[in-house]
Design an enzyme around this catalytic site. Structure first.
Site, PDB file in Angstrom:
ATOM      1  N   GLY A  69       0.838  -1.209   0.000  1.00 14.59           N
ATOM      2  CA  GLY A  69       0.000   0.000   0.000  1.00 14.59           C
ATOM      3  C   GLY A  69       0.864   1.247   0.000  1.00 14.59           C
ATOM      4  N   ARG A  87       1.001  -5.231  -5.037  1.00 17.72           N
ATOM      5  CA  ARG A  87       1.208  -6.396  -4.173  1.00 17.72           C
ATOM      6  C   ARG A  87       1.407  -7.563  -5.145  1.00 17.72           C
ATOM      7  NH1 ARG A  87      -0.656  -4.009   0.647  1.00 17.72           N
ATOM      8  NH2 ARG A  87      -2.515  -2.744   0.377  1.00 17.72           N
ATOM      9  N   ASP A  92       4.983  -4.638   5.942  1.00 17.88           N
ATOM     10  CA  ASP A  92       5.272  -5.997   6.356  1.00 17.88           C
ATOM     11  C   ASP A  92       5.436  -6.968   5.167  1.00 17.88           C
ATOM     12  OD1 ASP A  92       5.470  -7.765   8.607  1.00 17.88           O
ATOM     13  OD2 ASP A  92       3.625  -8.665   7.847  1.00 17.88           O
ATOM     14  N   THR A 132       4.269   2.646   5.789  1.00 17.17           N
ATOM     15  CA  THR A 132       2.867   2.206   5.752  1.00 17.17           C
ATOM     16  C   THR A 132       2.061   3.085   6.689  1.00 17.17           C
ATOM     17  OG1 THR A 132       1.316   0.492   6.513  1.00 17.17           O
ATOM     18  CG2 THR A 132       3.552   0.323   7.354  1.00 17.17           C
ATOM     19  N   ASP A 138      -0.239   2.176   8.404  1.00 18.95           N
ATOM     20  CA  ASP A 138      -0.711   1.370   9.541  1.00 18.95           C
ATOM     21  C   ASP A 138       0.202   1.471  10.764  1.00 18.95           C
ATOM     22  OD1 ASP A 138      -2.608   0.536   7.701  1.00 18.95           O
ATOM     23  OD2 ASP A 138      -1.529  -1.315   7.202  1.00 18.95           O
ATOM     24  N   ASP A 177       2.499  -0.448  11.670  1.00 21.50           N
ATOM     25  CA  ASP A 177       2.470  -1.763  12.318  1.00 21.50           C
ATOM     26  C   ASP A 177       3.740  -2.584  12.090  1.00 21.50           C
ATOM     27  OD1 ASP A 177       2.098  -2.166   9.617  1.00 21.50           O
ATOM     28  OD2 ASP A 177       0.475  -3.603   9.830  1.00 21.50           O
ATOM     29  N   ARG A 231      -5.391  -1.961   8.862  1.00 26.19           N
ATOM     30  CA  ARG A 231      -5.321  -3.422   8.688  1.00 26.19           C
ATOM     31  C   ARG A 231      -5.620  -4.122  10.016  1.00 26.19           C
ATOM     32  NH1 ARG A 231      -3.232  -6.270   4.344  1.00 26.19           N
ATOM     33  NH2 ARG A 231      -2.201  -4.451   3.533  1.00 26.19           N
TER      34      ARG A 231
HETATM   35  O1  F6P Z   1      -1.538  -1.379   4.574  1.00 24.39           O
HETATM   36  C1  F6P Z   1      -2.123  -0.181   4.162  1.00 24.39           C
HETATM   37  C2  F6P Z   1      -3.600  -0.358   3.926  1.00 24.39           C
HETATM   38  O2  F6P Z   1      -4.128   0.870   3.522  1.00 24.39           O
HETATM   39  C3  F6P Z   1      -4.389  -0.923   5.107  1.00 24.39           C
HETATM   40  O3  F6P Z   1      -4.676   0.051   6.079  1.00 24.39           O
HETATM   41  C4  F6P Z   1      -5.598  -1.476   4.416  1.00 24.39           C
HETATM   42  O4  F6P Z   1      -6.162  -2.540   5.155  1.00 24.39           O
HETATM   43  C5  F6P Z   1      -5.038  -1.979   3.100  1.00 24.39           C
HETATM   44  O5  F6P Z   1      -3.813  -1.293   2.889  1.00 24.39           O
HETATM   45  C6  F6P Z   1      -5.927  -1.758   1.909  1.00 24.39           C
HETATM   46  O6  F6P Z   1      -5.324  -2.352   0.812  1.00 24.39           O
HETATM   47  P1  F6P Z   1      -5.746  -2.134  -0.709  1.00 24.39           P
HETATM   48  O7  F6P Z   1      -5.101  -0.861  -1.173  1.00 24.39           O
HETATM   49  O8  F6P Z   1      -5.210  -3.321  -1.392  1.00 24.39           O
HETATM   50  O9  F6P Z   1      -7.238  -2.013  -0.724  1.00 24.39           O
END
Ligand code: F6P
Length: 336
Positions: A15, A76, A107, A135, A137, A139, A181
């Site tokens: 992300g 990803r 992560d 990130t 998050d 985390d 997340r």
């Molecule tokens: O890890 C960053 C994040 O924005 C999280 O907070 C969220 O759960 C996820 O990515 C959303 O992912 P995507 O962009 O694949 O919808």
């Protein structure tokens, strides 16, 4: 120890987070100052598999420190999780003559980095991988802070402040879902900062009566006629929480899912500055030749940790922050 580095591949993965561009810029400018070439790998690990790259120099990263998103694109990549995918990536490294990789992300990015570094070691090649935590998050276990968190908090706060205006006017209850997340860092920081009535985080088992119903009730008895409930996405859907509030408190909440807006926008000063220091450190670490490492922060200082050790580290949410929130909520149980 020190070594000569010829060419660094830099990528952003997972992300996106505000400040990633500032970090790319720092890596490229620091490398260039040491006479090292830089290649931008586009679309994260998939770019390494597919040989999707762009040569970078000091000029190509001009005027990006203030930009959200990532000029290198991000993705990803499931293929990178298997050895065949990584073998293709290793071939790209050989083809481009990369002797180092700086991977900026969260992560998943670091798990990819670790798997790649192990496979490279098995193949007898000399290539170091350094991870930089970015990130929204926050985390990542080995680092107090991750690039993008402050910007995301500020974006969420700005949106919730606006929501409060209309909630106050209509004397309503607002249920706001924020990202994060599986972690509640974003929700808790935001909740404290907007003076939320209640914040629901995955690190704390939900007791709906005490954590939501009673808080709304006490706030109402203390004179408030609008309520702000912040829900971390790791807890569940804001719509389900709103439905339960309606059933148990007899009010009609409005739901807002902040979503990907939290990932966009110009990075804050904290993110630009931290990203710059982390990117700078990443190149220093490569020059010192201390192997595969992850950059982190502790007490405001930048540090680097051996990659495997870094990935095993955990960062529990500091629950005293939750206590702060509880004590400052209107109608708090602890008020005398
Ligand atoms: O890890 C960053 C994040 O924005 C999280 O907070 C969220 O759960 C996820 O990515 C959303 O992912 P995507 O962009 O694949 O919808």
């Amino acid at each position: 120890m020190s070594r000569e580095i010829k060419r660094i591949g830099v990528l952003t993965s997972g992300g996106d987070a505000p400040g990633m561009n500032a970090c790319v810029r720092a890596v490229v400018r620091t490398a260039t100052n040491h006479g090292i070439e830089c290649v931008g790998i586009r679309r994260g690990w998939s770019g390494l598999i597919n040989s999707d790259f762009v040569p970078l120099n000091g000029n190509s990263v001009a005027h990006i420190i203030n930009k959200g998103g990532t000029i290198l694109y991000t993705a990803r990549c499931a293929e990178f999780m298997n050895p065949e995918g990584r073998a293709k990536a290793i071939n790209t490294c050989k083809l481009l003559g990369l002797d180092s990789i700086v991977a900026i992300g969260g992560d998943g990015t670091f798990r990819g980095a670790l798997a790649l570094s192990r496979q490279i070691a098995e193949s007898g090649q000399k290539l170091s991988v350094v991870g930089v935590p970015a990130t929204i998050d926050n985390d990542i276990g080995c680092s107090n802070y991750t690039i993008g968190f402050d910007s995301a908090c500020n974006t969420a706060i700005e949106a919730i402040d606006k929501l409060r205006d209309t909630m106050q006017s209509h004397e309503r209850c607002s249920v706001v879902e924020v990202m994060g997340r599986h972690a509640g860092f974003l929700a808790l920081y935001v909740g404290i900062s907007v003076g939320a009535t209640a914040v629901l985080i995955p690190e704390r088992e939900l007791d709906f009566q005490n954590d939501v119903v009673e808080k709304i009730r006490r706030a109402r008895l203390a004179g408030t006629t609008h309520f702000m409930i912040v829900v971390a996405e790791g807890v569940g859907k804001a719509y389900d929480i709103a439905k339960r509030i309606e059933e148990e408190v007899g009010i009609d909440p409005r739901v807002t899912v902040l979503g990907h807006i939290q990932r966009g926008g110009a990075p804050t000063a904290r993110d630009r500055e931290t990203a710059s220091r982390m990117g700078y450190r990443a190149v220093q670490v490569l020059l010192e030749d201390t192997g595969n490492r992850v950059i982190g922060t502790r007490g405001g200082d930048i540090l680097d940790i051996e990659m495997e050790e870094a990935l095993n580290m955990v960062k529990p949410l500091q629950m005293y922050r939750y206590e702060v929130l509880e004590n400052l909520t209107q109608g708090a149980r602890f008020r005398t």
